[in-house]
Design an enzyme around this catalytic site. Structure first.
Site, short mmCIF file in Angstrom:
data_model
loop_
_atom_site.label_atom_id
_atom_site.label_comp_id
_atom_site.label_asym_id
_atom_site.label_seq_id
_atom_site.Cartn_x
_atom_site.Cartn_y
_atom_site.Cartn_z
N TYR A 151 40.82 -23.12 6.71
CA TYR A 151 39.52 -23.07 6.14
C TYR A 151 39.19 -24.77 6.04
O TYR A 151 37.98 -25.01 6.21
CB TYR A 151 39.64 -22.49 4.81
CG TYR A 151 38.29 -22.40 4.14
CD1 TYR A 151 37.29 -21.57 4.28
CD2 TYR A 151 38.18 -23.16 2.79
CE1 TYR A 151 36.12 -21.58 3.58
CE2 TYR A 151 37.14 -23.06 2.30
CZ TYR A 151 36.16 -22.23 2.57
OH TYR A 151 34.81 -22.16 1.57
N LYS A 155 35.79 -26.78 7.20
CA LYS A 155 34.73 -27.46 6.33
C LYS A 155 34.85 -28.83 6.58
O LYS A 155 33.70 -29.40 6.41
CB LYS A 155 35.22 -27.06 4.89
CG LYS A 155 34.92 -25.61 4.56
CD LYS A 155 33.47 -25.05 4.78
CE LYS A 155 33.18 -23.68 4.26
NZ LYS A 155 31.78 -23.11 4.24
#
Ligand code: NDP
Length: 253
Positions: A151, A155
Protein backbone atom coordinates in the site's frame (compact mmCIF):
# COMPACT_ATOMS: atom_id res chain seq x y z
CA UNK A 1 -25.51 33.04 -1.40
CA UNK A 2 -23.35 31.26 -3.99
CA UNK A 3 -21.43 28.25 -2.72
CA UNK A 4 -17.66 27.97 -2.90
CA UNK A 5 -18.01 25.43 -5.72
CA UNK A 6 -21.08 26.97 -7.35
CA UNK A 7 -21.88 25.21 -10.65
CA UNK A 8 -18.58 23.35 -10.82
CA UNK A 9 -18.96 19.78 -12.07
CA UNK A 10 -17.09 17.26 -9.94
CA UNK A 11 -16.60 13.53 -10.48
CA UNK A 12 -15.68 11.68 -7.28
CA UNK A 13 -14.61 8.04 -7.34
CA UNK A 14 -15.52 5.65 -4.53
CA UNK A 15 -18.04 8.14 -3.17
CA UNK A 16 -20.48 5.53 -1.84
CA UNK A 17 -19.07 5.69 1.68
CA UNK A 18 -16.28 7.01 3.88
CA UNK A 19 -14.09 9.89 2.75
CA UNK A 20 -15.54 9.94 -0.79
CA UNK A 21 -19.08 10.20 0.56
CA UNK A 22 -18.07 13.08 2.83
CA UNK A 23 -16.43 14.87 -0.12
CA UNK A 24 -19.54 14.36 -2.28
CA UNK A 25 -21.79 15.77 0.48
CA UNK A 26 -19.52 18.77 1.07
CA UNK A 27 -19.25 19.52 -2.65
CA UNK A 28 -23.03 19.48 -3.12
CA UNK A 29 -23.43 21.71 -0.06
CA UNK A 30 -21.08 24.20 -1.75
CA UNK A 31 -23.12 24.28 -4.95
CA UNK A 32 -21.26 21.71 -7.10
CA UNK A 33 -22.95 19.28 -9.44
CA UNK A 34 -21.57 15.91 -8.46
CA UNK A 35 -21.05 12.57 -10.19
CA UNK A 36 -20.71 9.66 -7.77
CA UNK A 37 -18.52 7.14 -9.66
CA UNK A 38 -18.71 4.09 -7.46
CA UNK A 39 -18.29 0.35 -7.92
CA UNK A 40 -20.83 -0.50 -5.24
CA UNK A 41 -24.22 0.26 -6.88
CA UNK A 42 -26.14 0.02 -3.60
CA UNK A 43 -24.12 2.59 -1.64
CA UNK A 44 -23.37 4.76 -4.68
CA UNK A 45 -27.00 5.04 -5.77
CA UNK A 46 -28.20 5.67 -2.21
CA UNK A 47 -25.76 8.51 -1.57
CA UNK A 48 -26.41 10.02 -5.01
CA UNK A 49 -30.17 9.98 -4.35
CA UNK A 50 -29.72 11.53 -0.90
CA UNK A 51 -27.66 14.46 -2.14
CA UNK A 52 -29.08 14.91 -5.64
CA UNK A 53 -25.98 13.70 -7.49
CA UNK A 54 -25.64 11.57 -10.62
CA UNK A 55 -24.68 7.96 -9.87
CA UNK A 56 -22.53 6.09 -12.38
CA UNK A 57 -21.53 2.48 -11.73
CA UNK A 58 -17.76 2.50 -12.16
CA UNK A 59 -14.99 0.15 -11.19
CA UNK A 60 -11.98 2.42 -11.56
CA UNK A 61 -9.75 -0.53 -12.46
CA UNK A 62 -11.85 -1.20 -15.60
CA UNK A 63 -11.05 1.06 -18.56
CA UNK A 64 -14.49 0.70 -20.16
CA UNK A 65 -16.14 1.79 -16.87
CA UNK A 66 -13.89 4.86 -16.69
CA UNK A 67 -14.78 5.91 -20.21
CA UNK A 68 -18.49 5.31 -19.58
CA UNK A 69 -18.38 7.40 -16.38
CA UNK A 70 -16.69 10.34 -18.10
CA UNK A 71 -19.13 10.12 -21.02
CA UNK A 72 -22.11 10.03 -18.63
CA UNK A 73 -20.79 13.10 -16.80
CA UNK A 74 -20.20 14.95 -20.07
CA UNK A 75 -23.68 14.04 -21.36
CA UNK A 76 -25.41 15.23 -18.20
CA UNK A 77 -23.33 18.27 -17.31
CA UNK A 78 -21.25 19.06 -20.42
CA UNK A 79 -17.87 18.94 -18.69
CA UNK A 80 -15.83 17.85 -15.65
CA UNK A 81 -14.18 20.70 -13.74
CA UNK A 82 -12.96 18.68 -10.78
CA UNK A 83 -11.83 15.05 -10.53
CA UNK A 84 -11.36 13.50 -7.10
CA UNK A 85 -9.48 10.20 -7.26
CA UNK A 86 -10.64 8.80 -3.94
CA UNK A 87 -11.39 5.08 -4.53
CA UNK A 88 -8.78 2.95 -2.82
CA UNK A 89 -8.31 0.11 -0.40
CA UNK A 90 -5.78 -1.11 2.13
CA UNK A 91 -3.68 -3.96 0.78
CA UNK A 92 -1.49 -4.93 3.71
CA UNK A 93 1.02 -7.80 3.76
CA UNK A 94 4.45 -8.83 4.96
CA UNK A 95 6.39 -8.52 1.69
CA UNK A 96 7.63 -12.09 1.43
CA UNK A 97 4.27 -13.56 2.42
CA UNK A 98 2.36 -11.63 -0.25
CA UNK A 99 0.90 -13.41 -3.28
CA UNK A 100 2.06 -11.56 -6.42
CA UNK A 101 -1.59 -10.97 -7.38
CA UNK A 102 -1.95 -8.69 -4.34
CA UNK A 103 0.79 -6.40 -5.66
CA UNK A 104 -1.11 -6.13 -8.95
CA UNK A 105 -4.45 -5.52 -7.21
CA UNK A 106 -2.98 -2.77 -5.05
CA UNK A 107 -1.17 -0.98 -7.89
CA UNK A 108 -4.24 -1.17 -10.14
CA UNK A 109 -6.59 0.38 -7.57
CA UNK A 110 -4.39 2.60 -5.40
CA UNK A 111 -2.16 4.02 -8.15
CA UNK A 112 -2.93 3.22 -11.78
CA UNK A 113 -6.66 4.03 -11.54
CA UNK A 114 -5.83 7.64 -10.62
CA UNK A 115 -3.78 7.96 -13.78
CA UNK A 116 -6.43 6.22 -15.91
CA UNK A 117 -9.15 8.57 -14.60
CA UNK A 118 -6.88 11.60 -15.10
CA UNK A 119 -6.04 10.46 -18.61
CA UNK A 120 -9.77 10.36 -19.39
CA UNK A 121 -10.64 13.84 -18.02
CA UNK A 122 -7.50 15.80 -18.91
CA UNK A 123 -8.34 16.32 -22.62
CA UNK A 124 -11.57 18.14 -21.66
CA UNK A 125 -9.79 20.21 -19.01
CA UNK A 126 -7.09 21.18 -21.52
CA UNK A 127 -9.72 22.26 -24.03
CA UNK A 128 -11.29 24.58 -21.45
CA UNK A 129 -7.93 25.68 -20.02
CA UNK A 130 -9.08 24.90 -16.48
CA UNK A 131 -9.42 22.00 -14.08
CA UNK A 132 -8.53 20.63 -10.67
CA UNK A 133 -7.54 17.05 -9.92
CA UNK A 134 -7.37 15.93 -6.30
CA UNK A 135 -5.78 12.60 -5.41
CA UNK A 136 -6.57 11.08 -2.03
CA UNK A 137 -3.17 9.74 -1.03
CA UNK A 138 -2.26 8.93 2.58
CA UNK A 139 0.41 9.52 5.19
CA UNK A 140 1.54 6.10 3.90
CA UNK A 141 2.65 8.20 0.91
CA UNK A 142 5.75 9.29 2.82
CA UNK A 143 5.89 7.16 6.00
CA UNK A 144 6.11 3.42 6.45
CA UNK A 145 4.27 1.18 8.89
CA UNK A 146 5.74 -2.35 8.86
CA UNK A 147 3.67 -5.14 7.32
CA UNK A 148 1.46 -2.81 5.25
CA UNK A 149 3.18 -3.68 1.98
CA UNK A 150 2.62 -2.70 -0.84
CA UNK A 151 0.00 0.00 0.00
CA UNK A 152 2.68 2.60 0.84
CA UNK A 153 4.48 1.84 -2.42
CA UNK A 154 1.31 2.75 -4.33
CA UNK A 155 0.62 5.85 -2.19
CA UNK A 156 4.22 7.09 -2.62
CA UNK A 157 3.57 6.64 -6.34
CA UNK A 158 0.30 8.57 -6.12
CA UNK A 159 2.13 11.56 -4.65
CA UNK A 160 4.67 11.22 -7.49
CA UNK A 161 1.81 11.17 -10.00
CA UNK A 162 0.37 14.31 -8.40
CA UNK A 163 3.66 16.19 -8.67
CA UNK A 164 4.35 14.96 -12.18
CA UNK A 165 0.92 15.82 -13.65
CA UNK A 166 0.85 19.08 -11.69
CA UNK A 167 3.99 20.18 -13.51
CA UNK A 168 2.96 18.81 -16.92
CA UNK A 169 -0.32 20.74 -17.10
CA UNK A 170 0.29 23.81 -14.93
CA UNK A 171 0.69 26.16 -17.88
CA UNK A 172 -2.72 25.06 -19.19
CA UNK A 173 -4.65 26.17 -16.11
CA UNK A 174 -4.90 22.72 -14.56
CA UNK A 175 -3.94 22.09 -10.94
CA UNK A 176 -3.17 18.62 -9.58
CA UNK A 177 -2.91 18.21 -5.82
CA UNK A 178 -3.10 15.46 -3.24
CA UNK A 179 -4.50 15.13 0.23
CA UNK A 180 -2.69 12.81 2.60
CA UNK A 181 -5.07 11.81 5.38
CA UNK A 182 -3.68 10.13 8.43
CA UNK A 183 -5.87 7.91 10.53
CA UNK A 184 -9.52 8.69 9.62
CA UNK A 185 -12.51 6.96 11.19
CA UNK A 186 -14.15 5.14 8.26
CA UNK A 187 -15.08 1.55 7.46
CA UNK A 188 -11.42 0.87 6.56
CA UNK A 189 -10.35 1.89 10.07
CA UNK A 190 -13.19 -0.01 11.78
CA UNK A 191 -12.40 -3.15 9.76
CA UNK A 192 -8.73 -2.81 10.73
CA UNK A 193 -9.59 -2.56 14.45
CA UNK A 194 -11.96 -5.52 14.12
CA UNK A 195 -8.95 -7.66 13.18
CA UNK A 196 -7.48 -7.23 16.69
CA UNK A 197 -8.41 -9.45 19.64
CA UNK A 198 -9.67 -6.32 21.48
CA UNK A 199 -10.95 -3.86 18.81
CA UNK A 200 -11.94 -1.20 21.38
CA UNK A 201 -8.44 -1.24 22.91
CA UNK A 202 -6.93 -0.81 19.44
CA UNK A 203 -9.33 2.08 18.73
CA UNK A 204 -8.24 3.78 21.99
CA UNK A 205 -4.58 3.21 21.10
CA UNK A 206 -5.16 4.89 17.72
CA UNK A 207 -6.67 7.93 19.48
CA UNK A 208 -3.83 8.13 22.00
CA UNK A 209 -0.98 8.23 19.47
CA UNK A 210 -2.33 11.43 17.88
CA UNK A 211 -1.32 14.80 19.40
CA UNK A 212 -4.97 16.03 19.57
CA UNK A 213 -5.97 12.78 21.35
CA UNK A 214 -8.25 11.64 18.56
CA UNK A 215 -8.18 10.50 14.95
CA UNK A 216 -9.65 12.40 12.03
CA UNK A 217 -13.14 12.54 10.58
CA UNK A 218 -14.05 12.14 6.90
CA UNK A 219 -15.65 15.62 6.99
CA UNK A 220 -12.27 17.10 7.89
CA UNK A 221 -10.75 15.63 4.73
CA UNK A 222 -13.73 16.91 2.73
CA UNK A 223 -13.12 20.50 3.94
CA UNK A 224 -9.66 20.44 2.39
CA UNK A 225 -10.98 18.88 -0.83
CA UNK A 226 -13.50 21.78 -1.09
CA UNK A 227 -10.65 24.26 -0.65
CA UNK A 228 -8.44 22.61 -3.30
CA UNK A 229 -11.33 22.30 -5.76
CA UNK A 230 -12.40 25.91 -5.26
CA UNK A 231 -11.07 29.17 -6.68
CA UNK A 232 -9.51 29.86 -3.26
CA UNK A 233 -6.42 27.78 -4.13
CA UNK A 234 -5.41 29.10 -7.58
CA UNK A 235 -1.65 28.91 -6.97
CA UNK A 236 -1.55 25.62 -5.05
CA UNK A 237 -0.33 22.97 -7.45
CA UNK A 238 1.64 19.71 -7.36
CA UNK A 239 1.26 19.88 -3.55
CA UNK A 240 0.21 17.36 -0.91
CA UNK A 241 -1.73 18.60 2.13
CA UNK A 242 -1.38 16.38 5.19
CA UNK A 243 -4.40 15.93 7.48
CA UNK A 244 -3.23 13.96 10.49
CA UNK A 245 -3.49 16.24 13.52
CA UNK A 246 0.29 16.62 13.50
CA UNK A 247 0.98 12.92 14.00
CA UNK A 248 3.59 12.68 11.22
CA UNK A 249 5.51 15.66 12.63
CA UNK A 250 5.96 13.80 15.92
CA UNK A 251 9.34 12.08 16.31
CA UNK A 252 8.16 9.85 19.14
CA UNK A 253 6.20 10.12 22.38
P1 NDP B 1 -13.83 3.08 2.29
O1 NDP B 1 -13.48 1.64 2.12
O2 NDP B 1 -14.68 3.51 3.43
O3 NDP B 1 -14.48 3.60 0.93
C1 NDP B 1 -13.88 3.34 -0.29
C2 NDP B 1 -14.94 3.39 -1.36
O4 NDP B 1 -14.30 3.15 -2.62
C3 NDP B 1 -15.99 2.29 -1.18
O5 NDP B 1 -17.27 2.82 -1.45
C4 NDP B 1 -15.57 1.26 -2.20
O6 NDP B 1 -16.64 0.49 -2.70
C5 NDP B 1 -15.02 2.14 -3.29
N1 NDP B 1 -14.15 1.37 -4.17
C6 NDP B 1 -13.27 0.41 -3.84
N2 NDP B 1 -12.71 -0.10 -4.93
C7 NDP B 1 -13.27 0.55 -5.98
C8 NDP B 1 -13.11 0.46 -7.37
N3 NDP B 1 -12.28 -0.44 -7.92
N4 NDP B 1 -13.83 1.28 -8.17
C9 NDP B 1 -14.68 2.18 -7.64
N5 NDP B 1 -14.89 2.31 -6.33
C10 NDP B 1 -14.18 1.50 -5.51
O7 NDP B 1 -12.44 3.88 2.30
P2 NDP B 1 -12.03 5.33 2.86
O8 NDP B 1 -13.14 6.29 2.68
O9 NDP B 1 -11.45 5.16 4.19
O10 NDP B 1 -10.82 5.65 1.86
C11 NDP B 1 -10.96 6.49 0.76
C12 NDP B 1 -9.56 6.84 0.28
O11 NDP B 1 -8.83 7.45 1.33
C13 NDP B 1 -8.73 5.64 -0.18
O12 NDP B 1 -7.96 5.98 -1.30
C14 NDP B 1 -7.83 5.37 1.02
O13 NDP B 1 -6.62 4.74 0.64
C15 NDP B 1 -7.60 6.78 1.51
N6 NDP B 1 -7.20 6.89 2.90
C16 NDP B 1 -8.01 6.46 3.93
C17 NDP B 1 -7.59 6.62 5.25
C18 NDP B 1 -8.42 6.17 6.41
O14 NDP B 1 -7.92 6.20 7.55
N7 NDP B 1 -9.67 5.77 6.24
C19 NDP B 1 -6.29 7.22 5.57
C20 NDP B 1 -5.55 7.63 4.43
C21 NDP B 1 -5.99 7.47 3.16
P3 NDP B 1 -16.95 -1.00 -2.16
O15 NDP B 1 -18.04 -0.83 -1.16
O16 NDP B 1 -17.37 -1.75 -3.38
O17 NDP B 1 -15.66 -1.53 -1.59
Amino acid sequence: MAGRLQDKVALITGAGQGIGEAIARAFVAEGARVVVAERNAETGQRIANEIGALFVGCDVTVQADIEAAVTAADQRFGRIDVLVNNAGANVFHRPLEMPRSEWARCMALDLEAAWAMSEAVLPGMRKRGAGSIINIASTHGFKIIPHTFPYPVAKHGLIGLTRSLGIEFAAEGIRVNAIAPGYIETEIARAYWAGFPDPEAERKRAMAIHPPGRIGRPEEVAMTAVFLASDEAPFINAETIVIDGGRSALYHD
